[in-house]
Write a protein that holds these residues in place. Structure first.
Motif, short mmCIF file in Angstrom:
data_model
loop_
_atom_site.label_atom_id
_atom_site.label_comp_id
_atom_site.label_asym_id
_atom_site.label_seq_id
_atom_site.Cartn_x
_atom_site.Cartn_y
_atom_site.Cartn_z
N CYS A 34 0.83 -1.21 0.00
CA CYS A 34 0.00 0.00 0.00
C CYS A 34 0.86 1.26 0.00
N LEU A 35 1.94 1.25 0.77
CA LEU A 35 2.84 2.41 0.77
C LEU A 35 3.40 2.64 -0.63
N SER A 36 3.81 1.56 -1.28
CA SER A 36 4.35 1.69 -2.63
C SER A 36 3.30 2.22 -3.59
N ARG A 37 2.09 1.69 -3.53
CA ARG A 37 1.01 2.17 -4.40
C ARG A 37 0.62 3.61 -4.06
N ILE A 158 -6.08 -2.45 6.46
CA ILE A 158 -4.78 -1.84 6.19
C ILE A 158 -4.80 -0.91 4.98
N PRO A 159 -5.31 -1.32 3.80
CA PRO A 159 -5.24 -0.41 2.64
C PRO A 159 -5.93 0.93 2.87
N THR A 160 -7.16 0.91 3.37
CA THR A 160 -7.86 2.17 3.62
C THR A 160 -7.12 3.03 4.63
N GLN A 196 -4.95 -7.71 -3.47
CA GLN A 196 -5.05 -6.79 -4.60
C GLN A 196 -6.45 -6.17 -4.67
N LYS A 197 -7.47 -6.97 -4.35
CA LYS A 197 -8.84 -6.46 -4.34
C LYS A 197 -9.02 -5.38 -3.27
N ALA A 202 -9.72 0.27 -1.92
CA ALA A 202 -9.30 1.42 -1.10
C ALA A 202 -8.88 2.59 -1.98
N LEU A 203 -8.19 2.30 -3.09
CA LEU A 203 -7.79 3.36 -4.00
C LEU A 203 -9.01 4.03 -4.63
N ASP A 204 -9.98 3.22 -4.99
CA ASP A 204 -11.19 3.76 -5.63
C ASP A 204 -12.00 4.63 -4.67
N SER A 205 -11.90 4.35 -3.38
CA SER A 205 -12.71 5.08 -2.40
C SER A 205 -11.97 6.24 -1.75
#
Length: 587
Positions: A34-37, A158-160, A196-197, A202-205
């Protein structure tokens, strides 16, 4: 002809086999992904339980991890990296005490308005309240210094959580944010496809509105232009907020098209060169004491600018305050406040003036007064600088350092300045010609930032030489990080003004030296003649001892040319300078 008796493998069994073969992602790896993305490419910190694997996963994914000896210095590095790159600097700490040590950097980011994310591991959630290893309510501990805090209580969060702390760090006025990840969450796992999902969702939101600059009220731009146009003694003041906004081109156009003198705050120096003919730094008292309209861009009317109040400022001065924060403008109650990004606002002001131009001109009485006062003050200072005083005072070595700086071809070195007298004298003597090339104790007057800032600058701008000019007391806060300089072979030269203590050793009056411990060293004293240069040599760097002009010139020429980790130990007369520097009235 029959087959060998094997039964065909069912579709359901193939599915189970595929799932079994799918790579499993643990919490450490998911945080790193997530940090990298999220655009993170550098991290600073101290590893240990429970975050060592997180650091290793981050490195494996292409994030450079700079490992420190102390979370305090690592935190200062992360905060400065955020300022220099306009992306959140990331600090990684262990739980409990590591989190507490990291608060130094997080609070520094908050005070200076710099984007930073502190990530700390924390104790196992199943043992909360039972005295687990390094247990602490870390969300409560960071609350005074964090714009936004999140705790991932499950791996799916974690992602959010990661993207939220990154976005909040740069939203509005930048600052520090905090992410808490319990050790049990770091060890939880999900399948790679699910990971990945989770990241995609999280990216989309993500809240896109968070990272958009506020809309600027154009009528306020027009009012600002009219105030500047009709002013008799206008002044443009800009600070590190303007530097962070990359407003140097817009400020240059505004200053040069209108002929209005300008005054940078210490870390605003270099947005326009200190040598510019309209620079009012050397005529500061006249400029702020007599101006009738002051356009203040990316600088707060705090103690650094005497709160915008008399007697330093005129009673009837009209402030036009440009700030990204509506709350800041409401607090200061200027004559006119413009909420917006400094680069955008100044660009619009210049555009509005361009349609109906005005310029003070070199013979304008206000411009002449600033220029004449600047020449007088510079001439007086140059008389002092021209003397070779040995044992060294502060002026002689600072002049030699200034001259060495000016011999460095582009890009200009990044200066890190720390100390009382050392920082005060350096601010007046050392010349900044490029933006974001001066880092100092800042809004909070933070001592101990030296080596952390040096490392951040070297990592953010690997093509530049980084030079710290600091007192021996300031150096002592983070001196062990010279090993970090050597380990990563960073192009950093540390110049220590060694006057034997805080402000210069024992400055007590004879009647103060009394009591049962009167024979102890003074609270301000260090070991006389400390060989700081040998500290770096213990790790394979190069150390120099300089007590004369020739020794200092030689050390500077050699170290600047080599661009390798170096410490120059400059022997200063312990009775040179003043207690507390220019802040003596507060001590």
């Amino acid at each position: 002809m029959e087959h060998c008796g094997h039964r065909p493998i069912s579709v359901s069994l193939l599915g189970l086999y595929k799932v079994a073969m799918e790579q499993v992602v643990d919490g450490n790896t998911l945080v790193a992904m997530c940090l990298s993305r999220g655009g993170v490419d550098r991290m600073f910190g101290v590893v240990g339980i429970p975050v060592t694997s997180l650091a290793n996963r981050a490195v494996a994914l292409g994030i450079r991890f700079i490992a420190f000896h102390n979370e305090q210095s690592a935190g200062y590095a992360a905060s400065a990296y955020g300022y220099l790159t306009r992306r959140p600097g990331v600090l990684l700490t262990v739980s409990g005490p590591g989190c507490v040590h990291g608060l130094a950097g997080l609070s520094n980011a908050a005070a200076n308005g710099w984007p930073m994310v502190m990530i700390s591991g924390s104790s196992d959630q199943s043992f909360t309240g039972r005295g687990d290893f390094q247990e602490l309510d870390q969300i409560a501990a960071v609350k005074p210094f964090s714009k936004f805090s999140a705790k991932a209580t499950d791996i799916t969060e974690i992602p959010t959580s990661v993207f939220s702390v990154i976005d909040w760090a740069v939203a509005g006025r930048p600052g520090g944010t905090y992410l808490d990840i319990p050790s049990d969450v770091l060890h939880q796992t999900v399948d790679e496809s699910q990971a990945q999902k989770l990241i995609t969702e999280a990216l989309d939101s993500r809240n896109k509105d968070l990272i958009e600059n506020p809309k600027i009220n154009y009528s306020e731009i027009q009012k600002a232009v009219e105030l500047l146009r009709t002013a008799q003694r206008p002044l443009i003041v800009f600070g590190k907020g303007a530097a962070y906004a990359r407003a140097e081109n817009e400020l240059t156009k505004l200053v040069e098209s209108t002929g209005i003198p300008f005054l940078p705050t210490p870390m605003g120096k270099g947005l326009l060169p200190d040598t510019h003919e309209l620079a009012a730094t050397a005529a500061r008292s006249l400029a702020i004491g007599k101006c009738d309209v002051a356009l203040v861009v990316g600088a707060r009317l705090n103690w650094l600018l005497h709160f915008g109040e008399a007697p330093k400022w005129s009673n009837d001065v009209k402030f036009i305050l440009v700030d990204i924060s509506k709350e800041e403008i409401e607090l200061r109650e200027p004559f006119l406040g413009i909420v917006g990004d400094a680069k955008d606002v100044i660009g619009l002001i210049h555009k509005e003036i361009k349609d109906d131009p005005f310029c003070l001109g070199k013979t304008h009485p206000w411009v002449e007064a600033i220029r004449n006062k600047t020449k007088d003050n510079v001439a007086k200072m140059e008389v002092q600088l021209a003397k070779d005083v040995v044992p060294f005072n502060f002026m002689t070595p600072m002049r030699i350092i200034r001259d060495a700086f000016l011999l460095v071809g582009g890009p200009a070195p990044i200066l890190v300045s720390e100390g009382a007298n050392t920082m005060d004298v350096g601010r007046a003597v050392l010349v900044q010609t490029e933006p974001r090339t001066r880092l100092d104790a800042g809004t909070w007057g933070t001592m101990g930032i030296g080596l952390g800032y040096c490392i951040a600058a070297a990592v953010a701008s690997p093509d530049r030489l980084v030079v710290a000019v600091e007192g021996d007391s300031g150096f002592g806060f983070s001196a062990m990080e010279v090993e970090t300089l050597v380990r990563y072979q960073l192009p950093v030269v540390v110049i220590v003004f060694n006057n034997g203590g805080v402000y210069g050793g024992d400055r007590r009056n004879p009647e103060e030296i009394t009591g049962p411990y009167k024979d102890d060293p003074a609270p301000t004293s260090f070991v006389p003649g400390a060989a700081y240069h040998l500290l770096l040599e213990a790790f394979g760097g190069k150390g120099y001892l300089a007590a004369t002009p020739d020794e200092l010139k030689s050390a500077l020429a050699e170290s600047f040319s080599a661009k390798k980790p170096s410490v120059i130990n400059v022997t200063i007369d312990p009775y040179a300078g003043a207690e507390s520097g220019r802040m003596q009235h507060k001590n």
